[in-house]
Design an enzyme around this catalytic site. Structure first.
Site, PDB file in Angstrom:
ATOM      1  N   HIS A  50      29.043  34.279  36.022  1.00 43.96           N
ATOM      2  CA  HIS A  50      30.360  33.804  35.623  1.00 43.96           C
ATOM      3  C   HIS A  50      30.435  33.487  34.135  1.00 43.96           C
ATOM      4  CE1 HIS A  50      31.299  32.569  40.023  1.00 43.96           C
ATOM      5  NE2 HIS A  50      31.599  33.809  39.784  1.00 43.96           N
TER       6      HIS A  50
ATOM      7  N   ARG B  10      42.895  47.877  44.710  1.00 40.95           N
ATOM      8  CA  ARG B  10      41.709  47.841  45.561  1.00 40.95           C
ATOM      9  C   ARG B  10      42.022  47.018  46.804  1.00 40.95           C
ATOM     10  NH1 ARG B  10      36.369  45.285  43.093  1.00 40.95           N
ATOM     11  NH2 ARG B  10      37.518  43.348  43.405  1.00 40.95           N
TER      12      ARG B  10
ATOM     13  N   ASP C 169      28.098  46.219  41.005  1.00 44.64           N
ATOM     14  CA  ASP C 169      27.385  46.377  42.279  1.00 44.64           C
ATOM     15  C   ASP C 169      26.516  47.619  42.285  1.00 44.64           C
ATOM     16  OD1 ASP C 169      27.867  44.128  43.860  1.00 44.64           O
ATOM     17  OD2 ASP C 169      29.878  44.807  44.359  1.00 44.64           O
TER      18      ASP C 169
ATOM     19  N   CYS D 114      35.524  50.816  36.498  1.00 43.22           N
ATOM     20  CA  CYS D 114      36.276  49.556  36.499  1.00 43.22           C
ATOM     21  C   CYS D 114      35.368  48.341  36.509  1.00 43.22           C
ATOM     22  CB  CYS D 114      37.237  49.497  37.688  1.00 43.22           C
ATOM     23  SG  CYS D 114      36.420  49.511  39.298  1.00 43.22           S
TER      24      CYS D 114
END
Length: 557
Positions: free
Chosen positions: A191, A329, A441, A488
Site C-alpha cells: 500500500h 472489470r 498478480d 493495467c
C-alpha cells in the site's frame, strides 16, 4: 547516477525520481500495553462502551480521510476504517474486557490474535498486518488520551525513512514536504508503494540497511534504480535532484495526446474505482478508463446491491467519459479484497483461492446480475464498453465468460494474471476480443513470491526477466492475431517500463491518473524503434537491475 558517496545502500525501486535532502525518521508507535489495571465486574460494561466509542472515533476519522482523497489511497483508507468497525475484532476485544482486562490491553491482545491469523494465511492477507496494527495503535492512543500516532509534518522538505508506513500515514503525505520515501520493509505492490505512486513521490522499499542512516543526515535517493547515497557530494547531489525536478516540470506541462517521437499513437487510460475517480481522470490527459475496479465500491457492503443500484453506480462512472473507451472489470473479490457477499472467508491461501471469476462457482447469479447492470449502463454510453473477467485460468472459463458478455452486446476480454493463461495465450485469444495484463498478480504467481513479503521484494519486481518474457509473449501473440493487449497493473505507471511494453506490442496502458503525464512525456521523447530495441534487450537480462540498465541505455539517449 554516478555520485561519490560515503555509503551507498540499495532497495527495491518503486517510484522513479531523484531527491536530495535531510533524513527524517518516522517515529514508530509506542508498544501496545501488555498489562493494565483489572476492571471490576460492575465497570466492565462501561469499559466496553468506552472502547466502542474510541473505535468509532478512529473509524470515522479514517473514513473522513478516505472521502477527502481519491483513487487507490481512498480505497485503502476505507478498508482501514472498516477494520475498526469489524464485528469479529470488537467481539474479541469485549471478550477480554469481560474477563477483567482494560480496554487498551484487550485491544492489543485481540489484534495480535487477528494479526497472527493474517500472517499464517500469507500472501496479501499477511500484507494487511501493517494496516491492522496501525488501526490498533490509533484506537489505543484514543483510549489513553494520547495524540494520534503517525508522521509529524516537517517544517521544511525532508526524505522520509521508516520501518514501514501505514496507509493512513502515506495517504496524508504532502509531496511538497516529503521529497522521497524509503522503507526497510514493504514490497513494490504494498500500500505504501501504491499510494506513493499516486502521489508522485519517489519511493524505495525493502531497503534493509537504512537503519544505519540517522536523522538529519543528508541522502540522495534515486527511485528509478533503488539507490540511496548517504552523505554524497552536495554539489553533484543538488544538480541531480534539480535535473530530475526539471524533468518533472516538463512532464506536468505535457498535454498529449500520447504518441512516440515518430508519431506512433499509444492509448493511455486511467485506473478508477468510483465516480470521483472517474471525474478526476476525465480532467486529466486520460483517453478513457482502462480498469474500472468494480469490487472496491462494495468492500463495505454486507449484501449484494440490487441490479438497479449497481446500474446507477456504473452509469455515474461512464458519464465522465461519454464518448470514450471504458474497460470494466467484474468483481475481483477475494484475497486482499474481501467482499462479504462474494468471498469465501478463512481460506488457507486466499491468493490462490476462490477469487475473481472463481467466485461464480459459489453463486453464479452474482456475476450474471453484475453483467446485466453493466449492460444496462452501457446502453447509455456512446463510447466502446469493454468488460473483462479477473483470475481466468482455463480456456473453457474464457469461452463461457465471452459468451455471457456477447449475449449482452459487450466486448469481452479477460485479465492475464494466471501463468496458465499466459502460457496458452494463443488459444485464449481465439476466445476473447481483448486481454489486459495484471502485472501485480502475474508477477506474484510467476515468481512464486507473496506480493507483500518484504523478504521477497526483489522477486515481485515486474522487471524480472521471466515476467518480461511472458509479457512479451502475450503482446506478440496479440500482434499476430490483431487482438488488443493492454497492461493495467502498477507496472504501466513506470515510464521506462511503459516504453518497453509499447516496444513489445502492447496497445494500451492503464495507470493511476497522476502517472499519465510522466508516461506520456517519456513516450514523446523516444521512437517506436527505440522501444522495440529496449523490449528486445531486456529479455537478455539476468536480473531486474540489469533489465533497467539495458532499457535506460537505449531509451535515455
Amino acid at each position: 547516477m554516478d555520485i561519490a558517496s560515503a555509503r551507498t545502500l540499495y532497495g527495491t525501486p518503486v517510484v522513479a525520481g531523484i531527491a536530495y535532502g535531510p533524513v527524517a525518521w518516522a517515529q514508530p508507535a509506542p508498544e501496545p500495553p501488555s498489562e493494565g489495571p483489572e476492571i471490576a465486574p460492575e465497570d466492565r460494561d462501561g469499559e466496553k462502551e468506552r472502547f466502542a466509542a474510541c473505535a468509532d472515533t478512529v473509524s470515522t476519522r479514517l473514513r473522513g480521510r478516505s472521502e477527502a482523497t481519491v483513487g487507490t489511497a481512498s480505497d485503502i483508507l476505507a478498508v482501514a476504517a472498516q477494520f475498526a468497525k469489524d464485528k469479529g475484532w470488537r467481539k474479541a476485544v469485549n471478550k477480554h474486557i469481560d474477563a477483567g482486562v482494560s480496554a487498551p490491553v484487550a485491544a492489543a491482545r485481540a489484534t495480535e490474535m487477528f494479526a497472527d491469523m493474517f500472517r499464517a494465511q500469507g500472501g496479501l492477507m499477511a500484507e494487511r498486518v501493517t494496516d491492522l496494527l496501525d488501526m490498533r495503535n490509533r484506537v489505543i492512543a484514543e483510549l489513553e488520551g494520547l495524540p494520534e500516532p503517525g508522521i509529524p509534518t516537517p517544517e521544511s522538505p525532508v526524505v522520509l525513512l521508516a520501518e514501514d508506513l501505514a496507509p493512513a500515514d502515506t495517504a496524508g503525505l504532502d509531496p511538497s514536504l516529503i521529497r522521497a520515501i524509503v522503507t526497510r520493509l514493504g514490497g513494490p505492490t504494498s500500500h505504501t508503494s501504491i499510494i506513493a505512486r499516486q502521489l508522485g513521490i519517489p519511493c524505495i522499499v525493502a531497503a534493509r540497511e537504512i537503519g544505519e542512516v540517522t536523522d538529519e543526515q543528508m541522502i540522495l535517493v534515486d527511485g528509478g534504480d533503488g539507490r540511496i547515497d548517504a552523505d554524497p557530494d552536495p554539489a553533484a547531489a543538488e544538480e541531480a535532484a534539480s535535473a530530475d525536478e526539471r524533468a518533472r516540470e516538463e512532464a506536468k506541462a505535457w498535454t498529449g495526446p500520447a504518441q512516440t517521437a515518430d508519431g506512433e499513437p499509444v492509448q493511455l487510460l486511467a485506473n478508477v474505482q468510483d465516480e470521483a475517480g472517474a471525474k478526476r481522470a476525465a480532467a486529466s490527459q486520460a483517453q478513457g478508463i482502462g480498469l474500472f475496479r468494480t469490487e472496491l465500491s462494495y468492500l463495505n457492503a454486507t449484501t449484494e446491491p440490487p441490479v438497479t443500484e449497481q446500474t446507477e453506480l456504473y452509469r455515474s462512472v461512464f458519464g465522465s467519459f461519454p464518448d470514450s473507451k471504458i474497460v470494466v472489470r467484474t468483481l475481483d473479490a477475494g484475497s486482499d479484497k474481501p467482499v462479504a457477499f462474494a468471498s469465501v472467508p478463512d481460506e488457507d491461501n486466499p491468493a490462490l483461492g476462490v477469487r475473481g471469476l472463481r467466485t461464480s462457482g459459489i453463486d453464479q447469479g452474482i456475476l450474471l446480475r453484475q453483467l446485466d447492470a453493466i449492460a444496462q449502463a452501457a446502453r447509455e454510453h456512446d463510447g466502446p464498453t469493454w468488460i473483462m473477467a479477473p483470475m481466468v485460468a482455463t480456456i473453457s472459463e474464457a469461452r463461457w465468460f465471452a459468451q455471457l458478455a456477447h449475449e449482452r452486446d459487450l466486448t469481452a476480454g479477460i485479465m492475464i494474471e494466471v501463468p496458465a493463461a499466459a502460457i496458452l495465450i494463443d488459444r485464449f485469444l481465439d476466445e476473447v476480443d481483448f486481454v489486459s495484463i495484471g502485472t501485480n498478480d502475474l508477477t506474484q504467481y510467476v515468481m512464486a513470491a507473496d506480493r507483500g513479503n518484504p523478504n521477497l521484494a526483489t522477486y515481485t519486481d515486474t522487471w524480472q526477466p521471466a515476467v518480461l518474457s511472458l509479457i512479451s509473449r502475450i503482446a506478440a501473440s496479440g500482434v499476430t492475431k490483431e487482438t488488443p493487449v493492454g497492461v493495467c497493473g502498477e507496472a504501466a505507471a513506470d515510464p521506462l517500463l511503459a516504453c518497453v511494453f509499447v516496444g513489445m506490442g502492447v496497445t494500451s496502458l492503464s495507470m493511476a491518473v497522476s502517472a499519465i503525464p510522466y508516461v506520456g512525456s517519456k513516450l514523446a521523447k523516444v521512437t517506436k524503434e527505440q522501444c522495440e530495441q529496449a523490449a528486445k534487450a531486456v529479455l537478455g537480462a539476468q536480473d531486474p537491475g540489469e533489465a533497467r540498465i539495458l532499457a535506460a541505455s537505449i531509451l535515455d539517449q
